[in-house]
Design a protein around this motif. Structure first.
Motif, PDB file in Angstrom:
ATOM      1  N   ASP A  87       0.837  -1.184   0.000  1.00 49.40           N
ATOM      2  CA  ASP A  87       0.000   0.000   0.000  1.00 49.40           C
ATOM      3  C   ASP A  87       0.886   1.254   0.000  1.00 49.40           C
ATOM      4  O   ASP A  87       2.104   1.180   0.042  1.00 49.40           O
ATOM      5  CB  ASP A  87      -0.907  -0.017   1.227  1.00 49.40           C
ATOM      6  CG  ASP A  87      -2.258   0.593   0.899  1.00 49.40           C
ATOM      7  OD1 ASP A  87      -3.194  -0.186   0.692  1.00 49.40           O
ATOM      8  OD2 ASP A  87      -2.347   1.829   0.826  1.00 49.40           O
ATOM      9  N   SER A  88       0.222   2.381  -0.042  1.00 49.89           N
ATOM     10  CA  SER A  88       0.976   3.634  -0.066  1.00 49.89           C
ATOM     11  C   SER A  88       1.781   3.797   1.213  1.00 49.89           C
ATOM     12  O   SER A  88       1.464   3.219   2.242  1.00 49.89           O
ATOM     13  CB  SER A  88       0.018   4.801  -0.210  1.00 49.89           C
ATOM     14  OG  SER A  88      -0.818   4.868   0.923  1.00 49.89           O
ATOM     15  N   LYS A  89       2.826   4.599   1.135  1.00 50.06           N
ATOM     16  CA  LYS A  89       3.690   4.813   2.280  1.00 50.06           C
ATOM     17  C   LYS A  89       2.907   5.471   3.429  1.00 50.06           C
ATOM     18  O   LYS A  89       3.178   5.235   4.593  1.00 50.06           O
ATOM     19  CB  LYS A  89       4.880   5.701   1.884  1.00 50.06           C
ATOM     20  CG  LYS A  89       6.098   5.414   2.733  1.00 50.06           C
ATOM     21  CD  LYS A  89       7.240   6.342   2.399  1.00 50.06           C
ATOM     22  CE  LYS A  89       8.352   6.221   3.437  1.00 50.06           C
ATOM     23  NZ  LYS A  89       9.330   7.292   3.307  1.00 50.06           N
ATOM     24  N   GLY A  90       1.934   6.274   3.034  1.00 47.67           N
ATOM     25  CA  GLY A  90       1.098   6.937   4.030  1.00 47.67           C
ATOM     26  C   GLY A  90       0.382   5.954   4.922  1.00 47.67           C
ATOM     27  O   GLY A  90       0.313   6.139   6.139  1.00 47.67           O
ATOM     28  N   MET A  91      -0.089   4.889   4.279  1.00 48.99           N
ATOM     29  CA  MET A  91      -0.806   3.881   5.044  1.00 48.99           C
ATOM     30  C   MET A  91       0.130   3.197   6.037  1.00 48.99           C
ATOM     31  O   MET A  91      -0.245   2.925   7.167  1.00 48.99           O
ATOM     32  CB  MET A  91      -1.427   2.846   4.109  1.00 48.99           C
ATOM     33  CG  MET A  91      -2.334   1.876   4.853  1.00 48.99           C
ATOM     34  SD  MET A  91      -2.888   0.556   3.797  1.00 48.99           S
ATOM     35  CE  MET A  91      -3.467  -0.618   5.011  1.00 48.99           C
ATOM     36  N   LEU A  92       1.344   2.923   5.578  1.00 48.22           N
ATOM     37  CA  LEU A  92       2.328   2.286   6.451  1.00 48.22           C
ATOM     38  C   LEU A  92       2.640   3.172   7.656  1.00 48.22           C
ATOM     39  O   LEU A  92       2.706   2.698   8.781  1.00 48.22           O
ATOM     40  CB  LEU A  92       3.610   1.978   5.661  1.00 48.22           C
ATOM     41  CG  LEU A  92       4.722   1.253   6.422  1.00 48.22           C
ATOM     42  CD1 LEU A  92       4.263  -0.118   6.904  1.00 48.22           C
ATOM     43  CD2 LEU A  92       5.955   1.121   5.567  1.00 48.22           C
ATOM     44  N   GLN A  93       2.784   4.447   7.389  1.00 49.93           N
ATOM     45  CA  GLN A  93       3.038   5.399   8.477  1.00 49.93           C
ATOM     46  C   GLN A  93       1.881   5.410   9.473  1.00 49.93           C
ATOM     47  O   GLN A  93       2.091   5.365  10.683  1.00 49.93           O
ATOM     48  CB  GLN A  93       3.255   6.813   7.915  1.00 49.93           C
ATOM     49  CG  GLN A  93       4.592   7.004   7.211  1.00 49.93           C
ATOM     50  CD  GLN A  93       5.794   6.771   8.123  1.00 49.93           C
ATOM     51  OE1 GLN A  93       5.780   7.159   9.276  1.00 49.93           O
ATOM     52  NE2 GLN A  93       6.811   6.118   7.591  1.00 49.93           N
ATOM     53  N   PHE A  95      -0.297   3.086   9.886  1.00 51.99           N
ATOM     54  CA  PHE A  95      -0.341   1.765  10.510  1.00 51.99           C
ATOM     55  C   PHE A  95       0.636   1.706  11.679  1.00 51.99           C
ATOM     56  O   PHE A  95       0.291   1.267  12.772  1.00 51.99           O
ATOM     57  CB  PHE A  95      -0.004   0.694   9.465  1.00 51.99           C
ATOM     58  CG  PHE A  95       0.176  -0.679  10.041  1.00 51.99           C
ATOM     59  CD1 PHE A  95      -0.927  -1.424  10.460  1.00 51.99           C
ATOM     60  CD2 PHE A  95       1.440  -1.238  10.167  1.00 51.99           C
ATOM     61  CE1 PHE A  95      -0.756  -2.687  10.996  1.00 51.99           C
ATOM     62  CE2 PHE A  95       1.603  -2.512  10.695  1.00 51.99           C
ATOM     63  CZ  PHE A  95       0.504  -3.237  11.118  1.00 51.99           C
ATOM     64  N   LEU A  96       1.852   2.166  11.444  1.00 51.99           N
ATOM     65  CA  LEU A  96       2.873   2.114  12.489  1.00 51.99           C
ATOM     66  C   LEU A  96       2.549   3.053  13.656  1.00 51.99           C
ATOM     67  O   LEU A  96       2.887   2.750  14.795  1.00 51.99           O
ATOM     68  CB  LEU A  96       4.251   2.442  11.894  1.00 51.99           C
ATOM     69  CG  LEU A  96       4.810   1.392  10.933  1.00 51.99           C
ATOM     70  CD1 LEU A  96       6.076   1.891  10.275  1.00 51.99           C
ATOM     71  CD2 LEU A  96       5.074   0.057  11.640  1.00 51.99           C
ATOM     72  N   SER A  97       1.863   4.134  13.344  1.00 57.80           N
ATOM     73  CA  SER A  97       1.559   5.118  14.392  1.00 57.80           C
ATOM     74  C   SER A  97       0.611   4.543  15.452  1.00 57.80           C
ATOM     75  O   SER A  97       0.562   5.023  16.579  1.00 57.80           O
ATOM     76  CB  SER A  97       0.987   6.387  13.781  1.00 57.80           C
ATOM     77  OG  SER A  97      -0.325   6.141  13.317  1.00 57.80           O
ATOM     78  N   ILE A  98      -0.145   3.500  15.079  1.00 59.54           N
ATOM     79  CA  ILE A  98      -1.043   2.860  16.052  1.00 59.54           C
ATOM     80  C   ILE A  98      -0.239   2.341  17.244  1.00 59.54           C
ATOM     81  O   ILE A  98      -0.696   2.349  18.370  1.00 59.54           O
ATOM     82  CB  ILE A  98      -1.785   1.660  15.413  1.00 59.54           C
ATOM     83  CG1 ILE A  98      -2.609   2.079  14.214  1.00 59.54           C
ATOM     84  CG2 ILE A  98      -2.692   0.977  16.428  1.00 59.54           C
ATOM     85  CD1 ILE A  98      -3.190   0.904  13.425  1.00 59.54           C
ATOM     86  N   PHE A  99       0.964   1.877  16.923  1.00 59.41           N
ATOM     87  CA  PHE A  99       1.738   1.162  17.946  1.00 59.41           C
ATOM     88  C   PHE A  99       2.716   2.049  18.697  1.00 59.41           C
ATOM     89  O   PHE A  99       3.381   1.617  19.612  1.00 59.41           O
ATOM     90  CB  PHE A  99       2.458  -0.022  17.307  1.00 59.41           C
ATOM     91  CG  PHE A  99       1.484  -0.947  16.639  1.00 59.41           C
ATOM     92  CD1 PHE A  99       0.627  -1.728  17.382  1.00 59.41           C
ATOM     93  CD2 PHE A  99       1.388  -0.993  15.255  1.00 59.41           C
ATOM     94  CE1 PHE A  99      -0.288  -2.575  16.784  1.00 59.41           C
ATOM     95  CE2 PHE A  99       0.474  -1.832  14.640  1.00 59.41           C
ATOM     96  CZ  PHE A  99      -0.369  -2.618  15.412  1.00 59.41           C
ATOM     97  N   HIS A 100       2.802   3.288  18.285  1.00 57.06           N
ATOM     98  CA  HIS A 100       3.683   4.204  19.012  1.00 57.06           C
ATOM     99  C   HIS A 100       2.910   4.881  20.121  1.00 57.06           C
ATOM    100  O   HIS A 100       1.795   5.339  19.929  1.00 57.06           O
ATOM    101  CB  HIS A 100       4.280   5.248  18.049  1.00 57.06           C
ATOM    102  CG  HIS A 100       5.242   4.643  17.072  1.00 57.06           C
ATOM    103  ND1 HIS A 100       5.390   5.115  15.787  1.00 57.06           N
ATOM    104  CD2 HIS A 100       6.071   3.574  17.186  1.00 57.06           C
ATOM    105  CE1 HIS A 100       6.286   4.369  15.166  1.00 57.06           C
ATOM    106  NE2 HIS A 100       6.715   3.431  15.989  1.00 57.06           N
ATOM    107  N   LYS A 101       3.537   4.905  21.258  1.00 56.46           N
ATOM    108  CA  LYS A 101       2.859   5.503  22.420  1.00 56.46           C
ATOM    109  C   LYS A 101       3.054   7.003  22.448  1.00 56.46           C
ATOM    110  O   LYS A 101       4.058   7.505  21.991  1.00 56.46           O
ATOM    111  CB  LYS A 101       3.411   4.879  23.700  1.00 56.46           C
ATOM    112  CG  LYS A 101       2.847   3.489  23.907  1.00 56.46           C
ATOM    113  CD  LYS A 101       3.341   2.892  25.214  1.00 56.46           C
ATOM    114  CE  LYS A 101       2.708   1.522  25.442  1.00 56.46           C
ATOM    115  NZ  LYS A 101       3.306   0.857  26.594  1.00 56.46           N
TER     116      LYS A 101
END
Ligand SMILES: [Zn+2]
Length: 101
Positions: A87-93, A95-101
């Protein structure tokens, strides 16, 4: 020389008997493995592969992410990482932001 045919016959019968028992053994082992597989699956389903605690399923778009309730490890089902990566890089970002506190 006279008893050779009967020896061959005994060998033949022994071989058949062995094959028969081997097949029976294989079938009983196969059954055991299937049973063990089922038990293992029941025991480990939705459990963290690292610490054994319960996994919590989070839905992100079409992707279901399993996150450990204890060590916070993240587990993806087959193909889900590819889906995220493709998917687009935006989605990855995102997605990853969910797991950052
Ligand atoms: Zn864990």
């Amino acid at each position: 020389m006279q008893d050779k045919p009967s020896n061959n016959e005994s060998e033949f019968i022994a071989k058949i008997e062995f094959e028969k028992l081997k097949k029976l053994e294989e079938e009983s082992t196969k059954g055991l493995i299937e049973k063990e597989k089922l038990e293992i699956k029941q025991l480990h389903y939705m459990r963290c592969p690292k610490c054994g605690m319960q996994l919590i399923e989070l839905a992100y778009d079409q992707i279901k992410i399993d996150k450990c309730s204890s060590c916070e490890g993240i587990w993806l089902d087959a193909g889900e990482l590819d889906e995220i990566m493709n998917d687009s890089k935006g989605m990855l970002q995102n997605f990853l932001s969910i797991f950052h506190k």
